[in-house]
Motif scaffolding. Structure first.
Motif, mmCIF file in Angstrom:
data_model
loop_
_atom_site.group_PDB
_atom_site.id
_atom_site.type_symbol
_atom_site.label_atom_id
_atom_site.label_comp_id
_atom_site.label_asym_id
_atom_site.label_seq_id
_atom_site.Cartn_x
_atom_site.Cartn_y
_atom_site.Cartn_z
ATOM 1 N N CYS A 69 0.835 -1.208 0.000
ATOM 2 C CA CYS A 69 0.000 0.000 0.000
ATOM 3 C C CYS A 69 0.865 1.252 0.000
ATOM 4 O O CYS A 69 0.591 2.210 -0.726
ATOM 5 C CB CYS A 69 -0.898 0.010 1.239
ATOM 6 S SG CYS A 69 -2.412 -0.940 1.048
ATOM 7 N N ARG A 70 1.887 1.248 0.818
ATOM 8 C CA ARG A 70 2.743 2.427 0.906
ATOM 9 C C ARG A 70 3.418 2.713 -0.434
ATOM 10 O O ARG A 70 3.545 3.874 -0.838
ATOM 11 C CB ARG A 70 3.798 2.229 1.992
ATOM 12 C CG ARG A 70 3.214 2.158 3.396
ATOM 13 C CD ARG A 70 4.296 2.422 4.431
ATOM 14 N NE ARG A 70 3.808 2.231 5.784
ATOM 15 C CZ ARG A 70 3.043 3.101 6.445
ATOM 16 N NH1 ARG A 70 2.673 4.209 5.852
ATOM 17 N NH2 ARG A 70 2.654 2.849 7.679
ATOM 18 N N GLN A 71 3.856 1.695 -1.117
ATOM 19 C CA GLN A 71 4.480 1.894 -2.425
ATOM 20 C C GLN A 71 3.498 2.502 -3.406
ATOM 21 O O GLN A 71 3.834 3.441 -4.148
ATOM 22 C CB GLN A 71 5.013 0.567 -2.951
ATOM 23 C CG GLN A 71 6.181 0.010 -2.144
ATOM 24 C CD GLN A 71 6.669 -1.313 -2.691
ATOM 25 O OE1 GLN A 71 6.139 -1.843 -3.668
ATOM 26 N NE2 GLN A 71 7.683 -1.865 -2.041
ATOM 27 N N VAL A 72 2.273 1.977 -3.417
ATOM 28 C CA VAL A 72 1.259 2.491 -4.335
ATOM 29 C C VAL A 72 0.922 3.941 -4.010
ATOM 30 O O VAL A 72 0.872 4.805 -4.894
ATOM 31 C CB VAL A 72 -0.016 1.616 -4.268
ATOM 32 C CG1 VAL A 72 -1.152 2.271 -5.048
ATOM 33 C CG2 VAL A 72 0.264 0.225 -4.818
ATOM 34 N N LEU A 73 0.708 4.230 -2.720
ATOM 35 C CA LEU A 73 0.342 5.593 -2.323
ATOM 36 C C LEU A 73 1.480 6.570 -2.584
ATOM 37 O O LEU A 73 1.246 7.721 -2.969
ATOM 38 C CB LEU A 73 -0.050 5.614 -0.840
ATOM 39 C CG LEU A 73 -1.322 4.837 -0.482
ATOM 40 C CD1 LEU A 73 -1.538 4.818 1.017
ATOM 41 C CD2 LEU A 73 -2.539 5.422 -1.190
ATOM 42 N N GLU A 74 2.711 6.109 -2.386
ATOM 43 C CA GLU A 74 3.854 6.970 -2.684
ATOM 44 C C GLU A 74 3.916 7.298 -4.173
ATOM 45 O O GLU A 74 4.167 8.445 -4.559
ATOM 46 C CB GLU A 74 5.148 6.291 -2.245
ATOM 47 C CG GLU A 74 6.393 7.119 -2.548
ATOM 48 C CD GLU A 74 7.684 6.375 -2.253
ATOM 49 O OE1 GLU A 74 8.747 6.992 -2.331
ATOM 50 O OE2 GLU A 74 7.609 5.161 -1.980
ATOM 51 N N GLN A 75 3.681 6.295 -5.010
ATOM 52 C CA GLN A 75 3.717 6.541 -6.451
ATOM 53 C C GLN A 75 2.616 7.512 -6.870
ATOM 54 O O GLN A 75 2.827 8.371 -7.735
ATOM 55 C CB GLN A 75 3.577 5.209 -7.194
ATOM 56 C CG GLN A 75 4.796 4.310 -7.059
ATOM 57 C CD GLN A 75 4.567 2.936 -7.656
ATOM 58 O OE1 GLN A 75 3.467 2.603 -8.107
ATOM 59 N NE2 GLN A 75 5.613 2.119 -7.659
ATOM 60 N N VAL A 76 1.446 7.375 -6.257
ATOM 61 C CA VAL A 76 0.356 8.299 -6.560
ATOM 62 C C VAL A 76 0.745 9.715 -6.155
ATOM 63 O O VAL A 76 0.530 10.687 -6.904
ATOM 64 C CB VAL A 76 -0.937 7.858 -5.851
ATOM 65 C CG1 VAL A 76 -2.009 8.936 -5.970
ATOM 66 C CG2 VAL A 76 -1.437 6.545 -6.440
ATOM 67 N N GLN A 77 1.334 9.867 -4.953
ATOM 68 C CA GLN A 77 1.738 11.191 -4.493
ATOM 69 C C GLN A 77 2.800 11.803 -5.408
ATOM 70 O O GLN A 77 2.755 12.989 -5.731
ATOM 71 C CB GLN A 77 2.279 11.086 -3.065
ATOM 72 C CG GLN A 77 1.204 10.800 -2.024
ATOM 73 C CD GLN A 77 1.784 10.592 -0.642
ATOM 74 O OE1 GLN A 77 2.965 10.282 -0.486
ATOM 75 N NE2 GLN A 77 0.957 10.757 0.375
ATOM 76 N N GLN A 78 3.745 10.982 -5.822
ATOM 77 C CA GLN A 78 4.798 11.482 -6.704
ATOM 78 C C GLN A 78 4.222 11.904 -8.050
ATOM 79 O O GLN A 78 4.639 12.916 -8.623
ATOM 80 C CB GLN A 78 5.873 10.412 -6.887
ATOM 81 C CG GLN A 78 6.698 10.156 -5.633
ATOM 82 C CD GLN A 78 7.697 9.028 -5.813
ATOM 83 O OE1 GLN A 78 7.633 8.273 -6.779
ATOM 84 N NE2 GLN A 78 8.618 8.903 -4.877
ATOM 85 N N ALA A 79 3.269 11.122 -8.546
ATOM 86 C CA ALA A 79 2.652 11.471 -9.817
ATOM 87 C C ALA A 79 1.886 12.785 -9.713
ATOM 88 O O ALA A 79 1.966 13.645 -10.596
ATOM 89 C CB ALA A 79 1.719 10.349 -10.268
ATOM 90 N N GLU A 80 1.152 12.952 -8.614
ATOM 91 C CA GLU A 80 0.400 14.188 -8.420
ATOM 92 C C GLU A 80 1.338 15.389 -8.289
ATOM 93 O O GLU A 80 1.073 16.463 -8.840
ATOM 94 C CB GLU A 80 -0.477 14.062 -7.180
ATOM 95 C CG GLU A 80 -1.633 13.084 -7.344
ATOM 96 C CD GLU A 80 -2.424 12.894 -6.070
ATOM 97 O OE1 GLU A 80 -3.521 12.319 -6.131
ATOM 98 O OE2 GLU A 80 -1.937 13.331 -5.003
ATOM 99 N N ALA A 81 2.455 15.186 -7.556
ATOM 100 C CA ALA A 81 3.406 16.278 -7.386
ATOM 101 C C ALA A 81 4.063 16.655 -8.701
ATOM 102 O O ALA A 81 4.285 17.839 -8.979
ATOM 103 C CB ALA A 81 4.472 15.893 -6.355
ATOM 104 N N SER A 82 4.371 15.640 -9.524
ATOM 105 C CA SER A 82 5.019 15.943 -10.796
ATOM 106 C C SER A 82 4.074 16.677 -11.746
ATOM 107 O O SER A 82 4.491 17.574 -12.482
ATOM 108 C CB SER A 82 5.522 14.648 -11.446
ATOM 109 O OG SER A 82 4.430 13.798 -11.765
ATOM 110 N N VAL A 83 2.788 16.303 -11.716
ATOM 111 C CA VAL A 83 1.807 16.986 -12.559
ATOM 112 C C VAL A 83 1.640 18.435 -12.094
ATOM 113 O O VAL A 83 1.589 19.366 -12.893
ATOM 114 C CB VAL A 83 0.462 16.242 -12.533
ATOM 115 C CG1 VAL A 83 -0.617 17.073 -13.206
ATOM 116 C CG2 VAL A 83 0.588 14.888 -13.225
ATOM 117 N N ALA A 84 1.547 18.601 -10.766
ATOM 118 C CA ALA A 84 1.353 19.953 -10.241
ATOM 119 C C ALA A 84 2.625 20.784 -10.308
ATOM 120 O O ALA A 84 2.586 22.009 -10.234
ATOM 121 C CB ALA A 84 0.863 19.883 -8.799
#
Length: 314
Positions: A69-84
């Motif tokens: 779960c942590r890996q998935v949530l981290e990847q989601v956060q990184q993706a959101e940060a890169s888009v923003a």
């Protein structure tokens, strides 16, 4: 089923140890958090948490699933940060707990340069020798002296917490310089009230020194004992953080250096987070750079075995 939302709820419960605290973080009701966990457990066909009336514990399946779960949530956060495109400057309030003496003599002056470098950062420094719980007491980080009882917190080593035993030149000229711990029996020793009850000064010889009959002055404040020692009232045993500058300047003279207590380990501790908030990360980086330790002292950050925070300390 919203799998991502269920994962977020599960990770939040694991982090905070209760549905209520997880609900506060996610800004939903505790009932909704419970439904997310139930949906996830039905989907996986396995219980993820062992529940009681006060706290939740991970099952074996839950511990294994949490890592994913942590890996998935981290990847989601990184993706959101890169888009923003956000690399936020450290800002807001950072709450830190630290031991009274080290915090006032060492940490507080050092923080001046951090505050100058980060104009949007505010720091609340709570100086106390009590043990704090990072979650329940609302601290972002704490400085702990002594061994770490748990690997569930991230711990970054700081220089060990050393003690000094010293007196003013005038006192030593008048009363003589002790050569052995047993010599303290005929000296005036300045006692801390926390050491009442026959604890004495436990020096490196391994035997507690019975200083109490000669403790003509006792106080619950190390700074008061320092001032008394400077005035020639007797021998003082206090942290080097408090006495070091006086020793270096010759205002106090160190004695019995071969018998001083073994320095205790000291760590900066905080909750595990694969993507720490900028204000916490800049504080961690600052302390690690400002107070480096020798390679043999460094043992790396502790890896969290579960997300429930154990009690930190100051």
């Amino acid at each position: 089923m919203d799998t991502l939302r269920c994962m977020q709820a599960f990770a939040a419960v694991a982090d905070h140890g209760s549905f209520a605290r997880a609900a506060e973080q996610l800004q939903v009701s505790a009932v909704m958090v419970g439904k997310y966990i139930q949906q996830l457990e039905r989907h996986l066909g396995a219980a993820l948490l062992q529940r009681n009336t006060r706290r939740q514990r991970l099952t074996e399946a839950g511990a294994a699933y949490l890592a994913g779960c942590r890996q998935v949530l981290e990847q989601v956060q990184q993706a959101e940060a890169s888009v923003a495109g956000l690399q936020l400057q450290p800002r807001g309030l950072l709450r830190v707990s630290a031991p009274s003496t080290w915090g006032s003599c060492v940490l507080a002056p050092a923080l001046a340069s951090l505050l100058q470098a980060q104009p949007l950062l505010n720091i609340e420094l709570d100086l106390s020798n009590r043990t704090v719980d990072l979650i329940e007491d609302g601290f972002d980080a704490a400085i702990r002296v002594g061994p770490l009882p748990s690997r569930e917190l991230v711990a970054r080593p700081l220089p060990p917490y050393a003690m000094s035993l010293c007196a003013s030149p005038a006192y030593l000229q008048r009363r003589g310089t002790p050569q052995l711990p047993s010599d303290l029996a005929v000296h005036d020793c300045l006692g801390h009230l926390a050491w009442r009850g026959g604890h004495g000064w436990r020096l490196a010889s391994g035997e507690p020194v019975d200083w109490e009959p000669r403790a003509r002055l006792s106080s619950n404040d190390g700074q008061a004992l320092r001032q008394a020692a400077l005035a020639g009232a007797g021998l003082v045993l206090q942290p080097t953080a408090l006495l070091g500058e006086d020793i270096a300047a010759g205002r106090l003279v160190s004695v019995l250096e071969a018998y001083l207590p073994v320095p205790r380990p000291m760590h900066l501790i905080y909750l595990p987070d694969r993507r720490p908030r900028p204000r916490l990360q800049c504080f961690v980086d600052f302390l690690v750079e400002r107070f480096p330790v020798s390679p043999e002292t460094w043992s790396g950050s502790t890896e969290p075995r579960s997300a429930s925070a154990q009690r930190g300390a100051a």
